[in-house]
Write an enzyme that holds these catalytic residues in place. Structure first.
Site, PDB file in Angstrom:
ATOM      1  CG  ASP A 301      -1.938   1.018   1.269  1.00 32.88           C
ATOM      2  OD1 ASP A 301      -2.231   1.578   0.199  1.00 32.88           O
ATOM      3  OD2 ASP A 301      -2.484   1.303   2.353  1.00 32.88           O
ATOM      4  CB  CYS A 354      -5.149   6.434  -1.448  1.00 35.66           C
ATOM      5  SG  CYS A 354      -3.874   7.281  -0.525  1.00 35.66           S
TER       6      CYS A 354
HETATM    7  C1  LIG Z   1      -0.401   4.772   2.172  1.00 34.55           C
HETATM    8  S1  LIG Z   1       0.455   4.679   3.649  1.00 34.55           S
HETATM    9  C2  LIG Z   1      -0.060   3.138   4.299  1.00 34.55           C
HETATM   10  C3  LIG Z   1      -1.425   3.154   4.907  1.00 34.55           C
HETATM   11  C4  LIG Z   1      -1.776   1.865   5.617  1.00 34.55           C
HETATM   12  N1  LIG Z   1      -1.526   0.692   4.794  1.00 34.55           N
HETATM   13  C5  LIG Z   1      -3.232   1.844   6.059  1.00 34.55           C
HETATM   14  O1  LIG Z   1      -4.047   1.113   5.484  1.00 34.55           O
HETATM   15  O2  LIG Z   1      -3.543   2.566   7.011  1.00 34.55           O
HETATM   16  C6  LIG Z   1       2.086   4.321   3.115  1.00 34.55           C
HETATM   17  C7  LIG Z   1       3.030   3.897   4.221  1.00 34.55           C
HETATM   18  O3  LIG Z   1       4.257   3.527   3.608  1.00 34.55           O
HETATM   19  C8  LIG Z   1       5.282   3.751   4.546  1.00 34.55           C
HETATM   20  N2  LIG Z   1       6.574   3.696   3.837  1.00 34.55           N
HETATM   21  C9  LIG Z   1       7.256   4.684   3.211  1.00 34.55           C
HETATM   22  N3  LIG Z   1       8.401   4.215   2.689  1.00 34.55           N
HETATM   23  C10 LIG Z   1       8.451   2.897   2.979  1.00 34.55           C
HETATM   24  C11 LIG Z   1       9.392   1.847   2.713  1.00 34.55           C
HETATM   25  N4  LIG Z   1      10.509   2.089   2.036  1.00 34.55           N
HETATM   26  N5  LIG Z   1       9.120   0.608   3.160  1.00 34.55           N
HETATM   27  C12 LIG Z   1       7.974   0.359   3.872  1.00 34.55           C
HETATM   28  N6  LIG Z   1       7.049   1.308   4.152  1.00 34.55           N
HETATM   29  C13 LIG Z   1       7.287   2.553   3.718  1.00 34.55           C
HETATM   30  C14 LIG Z   1       4.896   5.086   5.155  1.00 34.55           C
HETATM   31  O4  LIG Z   1       5.514   5.279   6.407  1.00 34.55           O
HETATM   32  C15 LIG Z   1       3.373   4.954   5.237  1.00 34.55           C
HETATM   33  O5  LIG Z   1       2.988   4.517   6.506  1.00 34.55           O
END
Ligand SMILES: C[S@@+](CC[C@H](N)C(=O)[O-])C[C@H]1O[C@@H](n2cnc3c(N)ncnc32)[C@H](O)[C@@H]1O
Length: 442
Positions: A301, A354
């Site tokens: 996501d 999103c």
């Molecule tokens: C769209 S949000 C996720 C929302 C969550 N899945 C939900 O349903 O509430 C994207 C997430 O990706 C994380 N993120 C950013 N870079 C990342 C990486 N390299 N590896 C894993 N997660 C990462 C961010 O911290 C953020 O929490």
């Protein structure tokens, strides 16, 4: 009931801060309310809604607030408040102010120039028109500029949909089943839910219907090894854990300690014990390596521009920059590539955002498939049919606010091709086949 006249000054004050766009609007509003503890729930609600109304209608409002002698921030605050509660609820207005608001109310917004009607920055308006055509982009923008409804997901570990509807009715809160998400309920007004036993005991979670459908698309099953690669505060993790009936292993990865810490209390309420939150440094963290090739299903996501959530976060369209979309693309491709290593042969990887922009969606998936011949696309239409979700889709899941009354979501289901069994090397033909196989895996 008339609002106290002072509310206009307070709205003007917080609006000035919000429109600097130095932090997200909800953060600025919470800070402001913390610094002004005298406001009750109703006043907070009115001020916050007025600020959001200004963010939603900023192009139109600023154009009309520019002329005349009255300070423009005061005019914006007046416009936000009158949009939310109506002119009659505003006490202590001067004659000039009443006239100004009446004049604006008489404007037929359908006759405004298209971009002003859409209330979008030029770069975004142009991208949406290029993608959807002007008529549909305007339809989409109009819905993006309205507040989102309140959707709930029933936690199937603790209750079923009918039980929750009956329990909410006692509050009394009217809720009805949603068409696409099998555990989804739409609450007809926006009551506070935090103090309800249903919420405290984890039988319900607030989650947009589109987000629920997206989690369902992963098709996680009992006893599987599943990774939610960008779990954040766990909206989708909780849905996945319940779909797995609290069995198997569900890893919740994220690079943000703050976001993962918000998952903890939700997890405690949910009753799930199959979730393992893991803080990772980046998508190639050594903690991930040991799971390579072992996972049945991985959800990515991905971090994105968030433009599909404008109904909830109208400031995003003014805070987001077109250059940031390019930076996001690099991150999205790198995360998808890192996450793909975890998927076992025959396992599935869902890439989701999103965002409404093809650049962050279809483009990333097409680029991934071109460089990962060991993966193939499973049409979203087939997976939705498997999951018995009555949604008409093609290759990808594209939930759109003006079509599905959800936030904008994109998802693609990718499957790692099952490795063909090595053929007995008894004939030239089977030797050739084994060679082809080896080439594919390389
Ligand atoms: C769209 S949000 C996720 C929302 C969550 N899945 C939900 O349903 O509430 C994207 C997430 O990706 C994380 N993120 C950013 N870079 C990342 C990486 N390299 N590896 C894993 N997660 C990462 C961010 O911290 C953020 O929490």
């Amino acid at each position: 009931m008339r609002l106290p006249p002072a509310i206009l000054g307070n709205t003007e004050e917080v609006l000035r801060e919000v429109l600097r766009f130095t932090s997200p609007a909800d953060v600025t509003l919470s800070r402001y309310f913390k610094d002004h503890p005298r406001f009750g729930g109703r006043e907070r609600g009115v001020i916050a809604e007025a600020v959001y109304a200004v963010l939603r209608n900023k192009s139109f409002f600023t154009d009309y607030a520019g002329a005349g002698n009255m300070p423009s921030m005061r005019k914006l605050a007046l416009l936000g408040l009158s949009e939310t509660v109506g002119i009659d609820a505003l006490g202590g207005l001067s004659e000039d102010e009443t006239q100004f608001l009446t004049r604006i109310q008489e404007v037929d917004r359908k006759l405004l120039p298209p971009q002003m009607r859409a209330n979008l920055p030029t770069w975004l308006y142009e991208k949406l028109v290029a993608q959807f055509g002007e008529a549909e982009a305007l339809e989409l923008a109009e819905v993006l500029n309205t507040p989102a409804p309140l959707d709930l997901r029933v936690n199937s570990i603790k209750a079923n949909r009918d039980e929750v509807i009956a329990e909410l009715a006692k509050a009394p809160i009217a809720a009805e089943p949603m068409p696409y998400a099998p555990l989804g309920l739409r609450v007809l007004k926006k009551p506070a839910l935090q103090n309800l036993p249903l919420f405290k005991e984890g039988a319900i979670e607030v989650q947009d219907e589109g987000s629920q459908v997206l989690a369902q698309l992963l098709g996680a099953r009992r006893g599987e090894m599943v990774v939610d690669f960008c779990a954040g505060a766990g909206g989708k993790t909780l849905a996945l854990g319940a779909t797995m009936r609290n069995t198997g292993r569900l890893y919740a990865f994220d690079v943000s300690e703050k976001r993962l810490s918000k998952l903890k209390p939700r997890l405690a309420r949910s009753g799930l014990s199959n979730v393992h939150p893991v803080l990772i440094a980046h998508e190639r963290d050594a903690k991930i390596k040991r799971l390579a090739g072992k996972i049945d299903r991985v959800l990515v996501d991905a971090p994105c521009s968030g433009l599909g959530t404008l109904r909830r976060n109208p400031d995003v369209k003014w805070r987001q920059r077109p250059e940031a979309v390019g930076e996001m693309q690099e991150k999205q491709a790198a995360i998808l590539d890192g996450a793909a290593r975890l998927v076992k042969n025959g396992g599935r990887l869902v890439y989701a955002t999103c965002s409404l922009l093809n650049e962050e969606n279809d483009f990333i998936v097409e680029q991934f498939l071109a460089s990962h011949p060991d993966f193939e696309l499973v049409p979203a239409s087939a997976v939705l049919a498997e999951q018995k979700i009555p949604l008409e889709m093609d290759k990808y899941l594209k939930m759109l606010p003006h079509k599905h009354q959800t936030d904008g979501f994109f998802a693609a289901v990718l499957e790692r091709k099952a490795k063909a069994k090595p053929a007995p090397a008894t004939s030239a033909a089977s030797a050739d086949a084994a060679e082809d196989d080896a080439g594919e895996e390389a």
